[in-house]
Enzyme design. Structure first.
Site, PDB file in Angstrom:
ATOM      1  N   CYS A   1       0.807  -1.223   0.000  1.00 13.88           N
ATOM      2  CA  CYS A   1       0.000   0.000   0.000  1.00 13.88           C
ATOM      3  C   CYS A   1       0.838   1.271   0.000  1.00 13.88           C
ATOM      4  CB  CYS A   1      -0.989  -0.004   1.168  1.00 13.88           C
ATOM      5  SG  CYS A   1      -0.282   0.235   2.818  1.00 13.88           S
ATOM      6  N   ASP A   2       2.035   1.240   0.584  1.00 13.18           N
ATOM      7  CA  ASP A   2       2.904   2.425   0.579  1.00 13.18           C
ATOM      8  C   ASP A   2       3.165   2.915  -0.835  1.00 13.18           C
ATOM      9  OD1 ASP A   2       3.308   0.361   2.462  1.00 13.18           O
ATOM     10  OD2 ASP A   2       5.312   1.016   2.987  1.00 13.18           O
ATOM     11  N   ALA A   3       3.198   1.968  -1.766  1.00 12.68           N
ATOM     12  CA  ALA A   3       3.506   2.307  -3.157  1.00 12.68           C
ATOM     13  C   ALA A   3       2.521   3.310  -3.727  1.00 12.68           C
ATOM     14  CB  ALA A   3       3.521   1.045  -4.017  1.00 12.68           C
TER      15      ALA A   3
END
Length: 370
Positions: free
Chosen positions: A158-160
């Protein structure tokens, strides 16, 4: 009138008075932002998170710092912040970091494209355009499942969604070329379909956390969801509010905002495991700063109602400010990781500073700053 009822009314009036008396002042927001920015620049090459050497200037950690620093540079009454950022870009010839497909290594592109907007120097964006053109012509066809071959060639954590999609959106807005937006939309939707929990309206960090429980609660990492929430605002800033793409992101944003409001801690921050406040009482300022940023942005854009969300922003900002030392270091930033963990009052990280500066940029506007 019954004494208890009178007491309740007086308490409500007192709380209202105190809330008004402690209204956030825009000039104070700028002062604390300047102190934090100056401290971070002075300590840019310090060691963090147990690192044996400083983060590379093009690393995602610093990329997140630059996202906030460029917002501060636009507010500051001193060109030194822009100059500092330009010096970094020039030193590395405006190239992204070394991994061609890896979203973390694209983060610095957000800063490059913002500097291009100010200086209109094509050299600032050509390497990013060239690399993204290559990616579109040779798209990764790997699985989003964790621990499959070359899985991080796509946005399967999800950080991406903070790191790369805003770069694609900015490139679309600057060039007017639809292909950048189309690629971003396809990949973003694939990641969201895979990682977004439709019941909790939060994102799993990656597939490996699906089905796992921590003290009986689903594991939704605070900073990871903070990355997503901030990334949504940075994407929507580049899109036409009447477009179908904007409405897609706004839909996710509103669902997340409602959930984020519900799970804010009484102290003003958000727990490292978002659904497990009682098990993670330690403040964490990188994720919490991004929630404060995203909520304030939504109010400023008219997407969120100030009466409903304004107090959460106020509490969030005041909590973040309380964790800044007199020298300007933001404490309680969780070290590099991928899951809920620990944070310490005397430890920081560059991405925490970036999140704090992003939050300040919208809190400043919310309270009347020009």
């Amino acid at each position: 009138m019954k004494p208890l009822k009178i007491f309740g009314i007086l308490t409500l009036l007192t709380m209202t008075y105190l809330c008004q008396a402690q209204e956030i002042k825009p000039d104070e927001v700028k002062k604390i932002m300047e102190r934090v920015a100056d401290w971070q620049i002075a300590h840019f090459t310090d060691l963090y998170s147990g690192s044996e050497e400083p983060h590379h200037p093009l690393d995602w950690t610093n990329g997140a710092l630059y996202v906030g620093m460029v917002k501060w540079a636009a507010m500051a009454d001193n060109e030194k912040y822009y100059n500092w950022l330009v010096d970094i870009g020039e030193k590395y010839e405006w190239k992204l970091h070394f991994r061609k497909y890896f979203a973390d290594d694209h983060t610095v592109g957000q800063m490059y494209l913002e500097l291009y907007r100010k200086y209109q120097d094509p050299n600032m964006i050509e390497p990013t355009k060239e690399q993204f053109n290559f990616i579109m012509l040779h798209p990764a066809k790997t699985s989003l499942k964790w621990n499959t071959p070359y899985h991080q060639d796509r946005w399967n954590w999800c950080d991406a969604l903070f790191m790369a999609p805003p770069v694609w959106a900015k490139l679309f807005k600057i060039t007017g070329e639809q292909k950048y937006l189309d690629f971003m939309m396809a990949e973003y939707k694939a990641t969201t379909d895979f990682l977004f929990d439709k019941e909790e309206h939060l994102y799993y960090r990656d597939e490996s956390y699906m089905g796992q429980l921590d003290h009986g609660t689903k594991i939704f990492w605070s900073r990871g969801n903070g990355w997503v929430f901030a990334g949504l605002t940075n994407i929507m800033n580049e899109l036409n509010p009447k477009s179908k793409e904007y409405k897609y992101f706004r839909g996710i944003y509103r669902k997340m905002a409602k959930k984020i409001l519900q799970i804010q801690t009484p102290a003003g921050h958000w727990a490292m495991s978002l659904l497990g406040q009682e098990f993670y009482p330690t403040p964490e300022t990188s994720g919490s700063s991004f929630y404060t940023y995203g909520l304030a942005w939504g109010i400023n854009k008219g997407i969120l109602d100030r009466e409903t969300y304004g107090l959460a922003v106020k509490k969030g900002w005041e909590a973040m400010v309380s964790y800044v030392t007199k020298d300007g270091m933001l404490g309680f930033v969780q070290p590099i990781g991928a899951a809920p963990g620990k944070a310490w009052e005397d430890k920081t990280e560059v991405y925490g500073t970036g999140a704090f500066l992003s939050a300040g940029s919208e809190v400043y506007k919310l309270y009347g700053g020009k």
